[in-house]
Design a protein around this motif. Structure first.
Motif, mmCIF file in Angstrom:
data_model
loop_
_atom_site.group_PDB
_atom_site.id
_atom_site.type_symbol
_atom_site.label_atom_id
_atom_site.label_comp_id
_atom_site.label_asym_id
_atom_site.label_seq_id
_atom_site.Cartn_x
_atom_site.Cartn_y
_atom_site.Cartn_z
ATOM 1 N N CYS A 37 0.844 -1.193 0.000
ATOM 2 C CA CYS A 37 0.000 0.000 0.000
ATOM 3 C C CYS A 37 0.889 1.255 0.000
ATOM 4 N N CYS A 40 0.122 3.075 3.847
ATOM 5 C CA CYS A 40 0.544 2.455 5.105
ATOM 6 C C CYS A 40 1.676 1.451 4.919
ATOM 7 N N SER A 42 1.693 -1.595 4.076
ATOM 8 C CA SER A 42 1.450 -3.012 4.364
ATOM 9 C C SER A 42 1.464 -3.822 3.065
ATOM 10 N N CYS A 62 -7.659 0.208 0.673
ATOM 11 C CA CYS A 62 -6.664 -0.677 1.271
ATOM 12 C C CYS A 62 -7.311 -1.418 2.436
ATOM 13 N N CYS A 65 -5.436 0.116 5.973
ATOM 14 C CA CYS A 65 -5.591 1.514 6.408
ATOM 15 C C CYS A 65 -6.790 2.209 5.770
ATOM 16 N N VAL A 67 -7.096 3.544 2.824
ATOM 17 C CA VAL A 67 -6.831 4.620 1.855
ATOM 18 C C VAL A 67 -7.398 4.206 0.493
HETATM 19 ZN ZN LIG Z 1 -2.889 0.898 3.412
#
Ligand SMILES: [Zn+2]
Length: 258
Positions: A37, A40, A42, A62, A65, A67
């Motif tokens: 991502c 974040c 991840s 995502c 997070c 987003v």
């Molecule tokens: Zn994310």
């Protein structure tokens, strides 16, 4: 059944183009690491990385997070899938299919990178990476050799280069300003090696016409902002139109003037 296979193949390739598009202009490796991502950081699990389907299941966000994921991802995947099916429908499975598929793949990546870097304030203008334009030239020449059209392919590359270089050079001579981006010139030379010189005039005409029309529309829409209008997406679009409908359009035109 065949069409389903080529549709899924197109989705997978489109997914790979997204990786190229989001990494190449920023100088990141397109091979490793795996997707993560942008907000974040991840790691994106394989089941969240299935073309189009994951985007729909995650509602474009995502998983970690939340987003927003750009609509670019599913769009590129679907467009690539439709084009792949279209190529198989029109040409069947042969060297033309492979040649046009490779050319269109390069144009999708180049056109969208040109567009997103033009809109990104980190870049002064849109860019077309040399890896795509210059990298595609030997590939186009190899297809020329495979079809015993090496000379046509080489002349195509030269004509493609001159066709954009000369007007840009003349413009610079008179105004002192850069008229034509180097990336566009190299991209056009690359298309010439794939298609030969003949289609280039049609592609240049169509891309200029569509580009100018949309350019005027943007100038009207954003009166106070000077948007650098990237030419790469229009070159790509015009080439795709040529590959699918060029014979039809040219025949219709010849009938009209006859
Ligand atoms: Zn994310």
């Amino acid at each position: 059944m065949d069409y389903l296979f080529f549709f899924i193949l197109g989705l997978i390739f489109g997914s790979f183009f997204n990786v190229v598009i989001s990494r190449l202009p920023y100088g990141k490796s397109i091979i490793s690491p795996g997707s993560s991502c942008p907000k974040c950081g991840s790691k994106i699990k394989w089941y969240d990385n299935i073309p189009v389907i994951s985007y729909l299941l995650l509602r474009g966000k995502c998983r970690v997070c939340g987003v927003k994921i750009s609509i670019q991802y599913p769009l590129v995947e679907i467009i690539t899938a439709i084009i792949t099916v279209g190529l198989y429908y029109k040409f069947g499975l042969n060297v033309y299919f492979v040649q046009y598929f490779v050319l269109i793949s390069l144009l999708i990546c180049a056109g969208i990178i040109d567009l997103i870097t033009a809109l990104d304030n980190d870049f002064e203008t849109g860019i077309i990476p040399d890896e795509i334009s210059l990298g595609g030239i030997p590939v186009g020449i190899i297809f020329g050799i495979l079809q015993k059209k090496l000379i046509i392919s080489l002349i195509g590359g030269l004509v493609g280069f001159l066709l954009l270089f000369i007007p840009g050079f003349v413009y610079k001579l008179f105004t002192g300003k850069e008229g034509m981006g180097g990336g566009d010139i190299k991209l056009f030379a690359m298309i010439g090696t794939f298609l030969g010189y003949k289609p280039l005039f049609f592609i240049l005409f169509l891309s200029s016409f569509v580009g100018a029309t949309i350019g005027l529309f943007f100038i009207y829409l954003f009166k106070n902002r000077e948007y650098p209008i990237p030419f790469g997406p229009f070159i790509g679009l015009a080439t795709i139109i040529y590959i699918f409908f060029g014979d039809y359009i040219i025949q219709t035109y010849l009938k009209m003037i006859a």
